[in-house]
Design a protein around this motif. Structure first.
Motif, PDB file in Angstrom:
ATOM      1  N   SER B 110      73.044  35.266  48.868  1.00 30.50           N
ATOM      2  CA  SER B 110      71.796  34.618  48.459  1.00 30.50           C
ATOM      3  C   SER B 110      71.374  33.603  49.514  1.00 30.50           C
ATOM      4  O   SER B 110      72.119  33.318  50.439  1.00 30.50           O
ATOM      5  CB  SER B 110      71.970  33.930  47.102  1.00 30.50           C
ATOM      6  OG  SER B 110      72.945  32.904  47.209  1.00 30.50           O
ATOM      7  N   ARG B 111      70.185  33.076  49.338  1.00 29.06           N
ATOM      8  CA  ARG B 111      69.663  32.070  50.285  1.00 29.06           C
ATOM      9  C   ARG B 111      68.922  31.012  49.494  1.00 29.06           C
ATOM     10  O   ARG B 111      68.385  31.278  48.405  1.00 29.06           O
ATOM     11  CB  ARG B 111      68.719  32.733  51.284  1.00 29.06           C
ATOM     12  CG  ARG B 111      67.590  33.426  50.573  1.00 29.06           C
ATOM     13  CD  ARG B 111      66.804  34.346  51.477  1.00 29.06           C
ATOM     14  NE  ARG B 111      66.094  35.304  50.663  1.00 29.06           N
ATOM     15  CZ  ARG B 111      64.817  35.668  50.848  1.00 29.06           C
ATOM     16  NH1 ARG B 111      64.133  35.184  51.848  1.00 29.06           N
ATOM     17  NH2 ARG B 111      64.251  36.548  50.044  1.00 29.06           N
ATOM     18  N   TRP B 113      65.976  28.573  48.397  1.00 25.99           N
ATOM     19  CA  TRP B 113      64.550  28.881  48.226  1.00 25.99           C
ATOM     20  C   TRP B 113      63.766  27.590  47.947  1.00 25.99           C
ATOM     21  O   TRP B 113      63.166  27.443  46.878  1.00 25.99           O
ATOM     22  CB  TRP B 113      64.409  29.880  47.079  1.00 25.99           C
ATOM     23  CG  TRP B 113      63.054  30.459  46.865  1.00 25.99           C
ATOM     24  CD1 TRP B 113      62.031  30.567  47.765  1.00 25.99           C
ATOM     25  CD2 TRP B 113      62.552  31.008  45.640  1.00 25.99           C
ATOM     26  NE1 TRP B 113      60.942  31.160  47.181  1.00 25.99           N
ATOM     27  CE2 TRP B 113      61.230  31.446  45.874  1.00 25.99           C
ATOM     28  CE3 TRP B 113      63.108  31.187  44.368  1.00 25.99           C
ATOM     29  CZ2 TRP B 113      60.459  32.028  44.876  1.00 25.99           C
ATOM     30  CZ3 TRP B 113      62.349  31.760  43.377  1.00 25.99           C
ATOM     31  CH2 TRP B 113      61.035  32.187  43.631  1.00 25.99           C
ATOM     32  N   ASP B 115      61.014  26.676  49.050  1.00 29.13           N
ATOM     33  CA  ASP B 115      59.572  26.913  48.931  1.00 29.13           C
ATOM     34  C   ASP B 115      59.125  27.109  47.481  1.00 29.13           C
ATOM     35  O   ASP B 115      57.924  27.126  47.201  1.00 29.13           O
ATOM     36  CB  ASP B 115      59.177  28.172  49.726  1.00 29.13           C
ATOM     37  CG  ASP B 115      59.419  27.998  51.210  1.00 29.13           C
ATOM     38  OD1 ASP B 115      59.241  26.873  51.692  1.00 29.13           O
ATOM     39  OD2 ASP B 115      59.795  28.969  51.879  1.00 29.13           O
ATOM     40  N   SER B 116      60.071  27.278  46.573  1.00 32.31           N
ATOM     41  CA  SER B 116      59.692  27.500  45.173  1.00 32.31           C
ATOM     42  C   SER B 116      59.108  26.249  44.527  1.00 32.31           C
ATOM     43  O   SER B 116      58.504  26.332  43.454  1.00 32.31           O
ATOM     44  CB  SER B 116      60.899  27.987  44.364  1.00 32.31           C
ATOM     45  OG  SER B 116      61.954  27.047  44.443  1.00 32.31           O
ATOM     46  N   LYS B 121      60.563  21.449  50.498  1.00 37.84           N
ATOM     47  CA  LYS B 121      61.136  21.811  51.802  1.00 37.84           C
ATOM     48  C   LYS B 121      60.888  20.713  52.846  1.00 37.84           C
ATOM     49  O   LYS B 121      61.763  20.394  53.639  1.00 37.84           O
ATOM     50  CB  LYS B 121      60.509  23.128  52.274  1.00 37.84           C
ATOM     51  CG  LYS B 121      61.139  23.714  53.510  1.00 37.84           C
ATOM     52  CD  LYS B 121      60.488  25.044  53.836  1.00 37.84           C
ATOM     53  CE  LYS B 121      61.074  25.645  55.099  1.00 37.84           C
ATOM     54  NZ  LYS B 121      60.419  26.928  55.416  1.00 37.84           N
ATOM     55  N   HIS B 156      70.870  27.988  41.117  1.00 34.01           N
ATOM     56  CA  HIS B 156      71.369  27.520  42.403  1.00 34.01           C
ATOM     57  C   HIS B 156      72.805  27.972  42.619  1.00 34.01           C
ATOM     58  O   HIS B 156      73.552  28.203  41.683  1.00 34.01           O
ATOM     59  CB  HIS B 156      71.245  26.004  42.550  1.00 34.01           C
ATOM     60  CG  HIS B 156      71.832  25.219  41.416  1.00 34.01           C
ATOM     61  ND1 HIS B 156      71.060  24.625  40.441  1.00 34.01           N
ATOM     62  CD2 HIS B 156      73.114  24.929  41.103  1.00 34.01           C
ATOM     63  CE1 HIS B 156      71.842  23.990  39.591  1.00 34.01           C
ATOM     64  NE2 HIS B 156      73.096  24.161  39.959  1.00 34.01           N
ATOM     65  N   HIS B 249      67.777  29.221  44.341  1.00 30.49           N
ATOM     66  CA  HIS B 249      68.186  30.276  45.269  1.00 30.49           C
ATOM     67  C   HIS B 249      67.564  31.606  44.857  1.00 30.49           C
ATOM     68  O   HIS B 249      67.186  31.804  43.694  1.00 30.49           O
ATOM     69  CB  HIS B 249      69.709  30.413  45.281  1.00 30.49           C
ATOM     70  CG  HIS B 249      70.395  29.395  46.151  1.00 30.49           C
ATOM     71  ND1 HIS B 249      70.352  28.050  45.904  1.00 30.49           N
ATOM     72  CD2 HIS B 249      71.145  29.551  47.288  1.00 30.49           C
ATOM     73  CE1 HIS B 249      71.036  27.409  46.839  1.00 30.49           C
ATOM     74  NE2 HIS B 249      71.528  28.291  47.691  1.00 30.49           N
ATOM     75  N   LYS B 250      67.503  32.511  45.820  1.00 33.55           N
ATOM     76  CA  LYS B 250      67.129  33.896  45.531  1.00 33.55           C
ATOM     77  C   LYS B 250      67.997  34.810  46.386  1.00 33.55           C
ATOM     78  O   LYS B 250      68.626  34.359  47.353  1.00 33.55           O
ATOM     79  CB  LYS B 250      65.633  34.122  45.760  1.00 33.55           C
ATOM     80  CG  LYS B 250      65.203  34.004  47.185  1.00 33.55           C
ATOM     81  CD  LYS B 250      63.683  33.841  47.354  1.00 33.55           C
ATOM     82  CE  LYS B 250      62.866  34.931  46.731  1.00 33.55           C
ATOM     83  NZ  LYS B 250      61.460  34.937  47.222  1.00 33.55           N
ATOM     84  N   GLU B 253      66.276  38.856  51.486  1.00 32.01           N
ATOM     85  CA  GLU B 253      64.971  39.487  51.665  1.00 32.01           C
ATOM     86  C   GLU B 253      65.071  41.007  51.622  1.00 32.01           C
ATOM     87  O   GLU B 253      64.204  41.690  51.061  1.00 32.01           O
ATOM     88  CB  GLU B 253      64.386  39.023  53.003  1.00 32.01           C
ATOM     89  CG  GLU B 253      62.913  39.245  53.150  1.00 32.01           C
ATOM     90  CD  GLU B 253      62.387  38.612  54.436  1.00 32.01           C
ATOM     91  OE1 GLU B 253      63.186  38.103  55.240  1.00 32.01           O
ATOM     92  OE2 GLU B 253      61.162  38.660  54.616  1.00 32.01           O
ATOM     93  N   GLU B 256      64.902  42.326  48.148  1.00 30.13           N
ATOM     94  CA  GLU B 256      63.529  42.271  47.621  1.00 30.13           C
ATOM     95  C   GLU B 256      62.653  43.341  48.269  1.00 30.13           C
ATOM     96  O   GLU B 256      61.911  44.042  47.581  1.00 30.13           O
ATOM     97  CB  GLU B 256      62.919  40.898  47.892  1.00 30.13           C
ATOM     98  CG  GLU B 256      63.455  39.794  47.013  1.00 30.13           C
ATOM     99  CD  GLU B 256      62.655  38.518  47.188  1.00 30.13           C
ATOM    100  OE1 GLU B 256      61.882  38.181  46.266  1.00 30.13           O
ATOM    101  OE2 GLU B 256      62.789  37.856  48.227  1.00 30.13           O
ATOM    102  N   ASN B 263      63.542  39.006  42.638  1.00 31.71           N
ATOM    103  CA  ASN B 263      64.064  37.837  43.358  1.00 31.71           C
ATOM    104  C   ASN B 263      65.337  38.144  44.143  1.00 31.71           C
ATOM    105  O   ASN B 263      66.105  37.250  44.493  1.00 31.71           O
ATOM    106  CB  ASN B 263      64.341  36.666  42.405  1.00 31.71           C
ATOM    107  CG  ASN B 263      63.075  35.884  42.109  1.00 31.71           C
ATOM    108  OD1 ASN B 263      61.981  36.332  42.430  1.00 31.71           O
ATOM    109  ND2 ASN B 263      63.212  34.733  41.498  1.00 31.71           N
TER     110      ASN B 263
END
Lengths: 76, 377
Positions: B110-111, B113, B115-116, B121, B156, B249-250, B253, B256, B263
């Motif tokens: 996962s990474r 996120w 930006d959510s 950020k 998270h 987290h999501k 990429e 997705e 997600n």
């Protein structure tokens, strides 16, 4: 058209059913319903508490064979 | 028989090593081929980032060469997957190479996120990458006093991280002699200071004792960097001088992009760890959508289950184990003490009071991890 999403959070101590719901609520559209399954009896109390505080709609809950089914709707 | 593992993190590495040892003879004879595809030739010990952020580890201590962690019988390639063609039992890598498989394991992780949440950020410090953990440490060193707020997104990675960082910051500022100039303010999404009730029962009085203030039922909605103000979904606001976030987290990429799961979380059977609708595709660690902790130990225990099952599938065509939801998390309770929480799908955790002995064991595990990644511990 509103949709209904099912979250199976049975056996989830961590992050737990409410945290699963909080994450899922951001991923559904306003008007959509979520039914969350939980084996934690505390969910029947703490989910409505959060739903009411944030301002979403609490539809209701019932227990079947040790599993609580809690239904809510995203309102905003 | 071709076994393909996508991802060289904790789950993919332990899984591959377990399979390699279980199927030693088959690999030697050429009956089985085992390949690991990863995005990097380095393997990072991610829990160490917490220590980097408060100056207790340096980034160079976090890495090993990935190839050095894998059994020699494993074919390792730094060539991340770009396309999953599950109907054809194939993947295509960034270099354009096609890999066919009989059994596929996806452990891409996962990474964070940030930006959510609007404004997060740009205005918060994080400790989920080397770059952000080092930046946070530098910022902490320059901090001379004010209100430090801990705020998080959901879901998270590492559910213990919020508690660990607030207690470590308490000790960090004490050691610098400026604790009396710092207000530590902890926020949490649900109605207690941690999702695990037994952990919350221990942590809340610990916060009271340390003079850490807290606000529960606080879900971060937005950050105003100019006013240094956080707004919550619940309608409250709190100001800050330094914001430290455990962001939502999501999944990766590539998951997705290939529409394998919303997600980036892939729908996974909680017991067999097979991808829903695919009996020859297994999912490990953060990549699953199973409602359990996104933590290294989860990936570790899942990898043991799937490793045993893949070996059994190869040898006699049936799995032998079910994953019981086991998770084991250390909880660093400041810089001198630690405890742990262990639980599964049916047994809740019952953490004991933190001790110096468990703290020293945790520090030892920071080194023992490299044995764990090899699938030996």
């Amino acid at each position: 058209m509103a949709e209904k999403k099912l979250i199976d959070a049975r056996g989830s101590f961590c992050p737990g059913p409410l945290m699963e719901l909080i994450a899922a609520m951001k991923m559904v559209a306003v008007g959509d319903e979520i039914e969350i399954l939980s084996t934690d009896k505390g969910s029947a109390a703490e989910i409505p508490q959060w739903i009411n505080k944030v301002g979403h709609e609490y539809i209701g809950s019932h227990e079947e064979a040790g599993v609580w089914h809690v239904n809510v709707k995203r309102s905003k | 028989m071709k076994i393909l593992v996508v991802g060289g993190g904790m789950g993919g590495t332990i899984l591959a090593n377990n399979v390699a040892r279980n199927l030693k003879d088959e690999l030697k004879s050429g009956k089985v081929q085992l390949t690991v595809l990863s995005a990097s030739d380095k393997h990072m010990y991610q829990p160490g980032l917490l220590y980097v952020a408060v100056g207790r580890m340096t980034p160079d201590e976090l890495y090993r060469d990935q190839a050095s962690l894998l059994e020699p019988s494993i074919q390792f390639q730094v060539d991340p997957v770009d396309q999953f063609m599950l109907d054809n039992n194939q993947v295509k890598t960034k270099s354009g190479k096609i890999h066919s498989y009989d059994i596929l394991v996806i452990a891409t992780g996962s990474r964070m996120w940030p930006d959510s949440i609007p404004g997060l950020k740009e205005n918060a410090e994080f400790f989920y990458t080397e770059q952000t953990a080092v930046k946070m440490f530098k910022r902490l060193r320059e901090f001379e006093g004010g209100k430090v707020v801990i705020a998080m997104g959901v879901p998270h990675k590492c559910p213990m991280a919020p508690l660990e960082i607030v207690f470590m910051l308490d000790d960090y500022f004490k050691e610098r002699g400026i604790r009396d100039k710092v207000q530590l303010h902890y926020t949490y999404p649900i109605g207690r200071v941690h999702t695990l009730e037994n952990v919350a029962k221990w942590a809340q009085p610990e916060m009271d004792k340390r003079g850490i203030t807290y606000e529960t039922l606080f879900n971060l909605k937005s950050v105003d960097g100019e006013k240094r103000l956080l707004a919550s979904e619940e309608g409250t606001e709190t100001n800050y001088d330094m914001l430290i976030s455990i962001p939502a987290h999501k999944g990766m990429e590539v998951i997705e992009n290939n529409k394998l799961g919303q997600n980036g979380w892939i729908p996974t059977d909680r017991y067999s760890l097979a991808m829903e609708g695919r009996s020859n595709v297994f999912i490990l660690g953060d990549t699953t959508n199973i409602p359990i902790s996104k933590a290294g130990s989860t990936a570790h225990f899942e990898a043991e289950t799937v490793g045993a099952n893949i070996a059994a599938l190869v040898r006699f065509g049936a799995p032998v184990r079910k994953y019981d939801g086991k998770v084991f998390c250390f909880i660093q309770a400041g810089s001198e003490k630690a405890t742990y929480a262990m639980f599964n799908y049916t047994l809740p955790p019952d953490p004991k009071a933190p001790t110096r002995a468990i703290h020293w064991f945790k520090l030892a595990y920071n080194k023992l991890y490299w044995i764990s990644a090899r699938g030996l511990l």
